[in-house]
Design a protein around this motif. Structure first.
Motif, PDB file in Angstrom:
ATOM      1  N   GLU A  98       0.831  -1.208   0.000  1.00  0.00           N
ATOM      2  CA  GLU A  98       0.000   0.000   0.000  1.00  0.00           C
ATOM      3  C   GLU A  98       0.863   1.254   0.000  1.00  0.00           C
ATOM      4  N   ALA A 121       0.541   4.283  -2.627  1.00  0.00           N
ATOM      5  CA  ALA A 121       0.443   5.685  -2.216  1.00  0.00           C
ATOM      6  C   ALA A 121       1.543   6.522  -2.855  1.00  0.00           C
ATOM      7  N   VAL A 154      -1.548   9.637   2.030  1.00  0.00           N
ATOM      8  CA  VAL A 154      -1.468   8.657   3.104  1.00  0.00           C
ATOM      9  C   VAL A 154      -2.175   7.366   2.725  1.00  0.00           C
ATOM     10  N   ARG A 162      -4.388   4.368   3.378  1.00  0.00           N
ATOM     11  CA  ARG A 162      -5.434   4.206   4.385  1.00  0.00           C
ATOM     12  C   ARG A 162      -5.544   2.780   4.894  1.00  0.00           C
ATOM     13  N   GLU A 163      -5.327   1.815   4.039  1.00  0.00           N
ATOM     14  CA  GLU A 163      -5.499   0.420   4.445  1.00  0.00           C
ATOM     15  C   GLU A 163      -4.194  -0.327   4.271  1.00  0.00           C
ATOM     16  N   GLU A 214      -1.991   2.271   8.558  1.00  0.00           N
ATOM     17  CA  GLU A 214      -3.436   2.113   8.702  1.00  0.00           C
ATOM     18  C   GLU A 214      -3.889   2.764  10.008  1.00  0.00           C
ATOM     19  N   ALA A 260      -3.734   6.783   9.508  1.00  0.00           N
ATOM     20  CA  ALA A 260      -4.480   7.483   8.461  1.00  0.00           C
ATOM     21  C   ALA A 260      -5.618   8.342   9.008  1.00  0.00           C
ATOM     22  N   GLU A 261      -6.436   7.795   9.879  1.00  0.00           N
ATOM     23  CA  GLU A 261      -7.566   8.561  10.397  1.00  0.00           C
ATOM     24  C   GLU A 261      -7.085   9.778  11.183  1.00  0.00           C
ATOM     25  N   LEU A 291      -5.913  12.373   8.715  1.00  0.00           N
ATOM     26  CA  LEU A 291      -7.066  12.982   8.049  1.00  0.00           C
ATOM     27  C   LEU A 291      -7.776  13.988   8.953  1.00  0.00           C
ATOM     28  N   VAL A 324      -4.914  16.461   2.275  1.00  0.00           N
ATOM     29  CA  VAL A 324      -4.514  15.064   2.390  1.00  0.00           C
ATOM     30  C   VAL A 324      -5.296  14.237   1.370  1.00  0.00           C
ATOM     31  N   SER A 362      -6.045  10.395   0.779  1.00  0.00           N
ATOM     32  CA  SER A 362      -5.969   9.086   1.430  1.00  0.00           C
ATOM     33  C   SER A 362      -6.297   8.021   0.395  1.00  0.00           C
TER      34      SER A 362
END
Length: 146
Positions: free
Chosen positions: A17, A21, A116, A118-119, A129, A132-133, A136, A143, A145
């Motif tokens: 991932e 990204a 970023v 996210r998963e 992971e 990410a939140e 954000l 950003v 994501s």
């Protein structure tokens, strides 16, 4: 008002991932004629081992540099590219976690845009992971994501 982007920050953790990204981050940096900075964020186990002296910071830097070669291939000389390493956790500082490390690096680098992951993929340590939140919610920069 047009967006002015000089530096794009992409946090990476060595997983698939992160490469994905980085592909997006290269596209953003290329569009805005910006530089790309990859921040290799070491996971909790690695961070604990560095803090305990079990693993040297040089060993972590070597690991991140090996992964950075994969990212340089993605950037393919289309944008200026550099890499740094940060420990994503700390046993001595309560507020050190991947999200705060990413935002601190963004401020230190004066990054204008963040990409970023996210998963986490199956082969990832899921460091990003978890971040990410947080990124954000609290980033002062735009950003993306992915």
């Amino acid at each position: 008002m047009p967006l002015d982007v000089d530096t794009v920050l992409v946090p990476v953790d060595g997983g698939a991932e992160s490469v994905n990204a980085t592909e997006y981050a290269v596209a953003v940096a290329e569009k805005y004629d910006a530089t790309l900075h990859a921040l290799f964020v070491a996971g909790e186990q690695v961070s604990r081992r560095v803090e305990s002296g079990e693993v040297s910071e040089d060993a972590v830097a070597d690991q991140s540099e090996a992964f950075a070669e994969d990212l340089r291939a993605v950037a393919d000389d289309r944008v200026p590219f550099d890499v740094s390493v940060a420990l994503g956790f700390s046993t001595t500082r309560k507020m050190t976690h991947p999200g705060s490390v990413i935002l601190d690096a963004a401020d230190d680098l004066d990054a204008d845009f963040l990409v970023v992951p996210r998963e986490a993929g199956d082969d990832s340590s899921a460091v990003l992971e978890k971040a990410a939140e947080y990124v954000l919610l609290y980033a002062s920069q735009p950003v993306l994501s992915v």
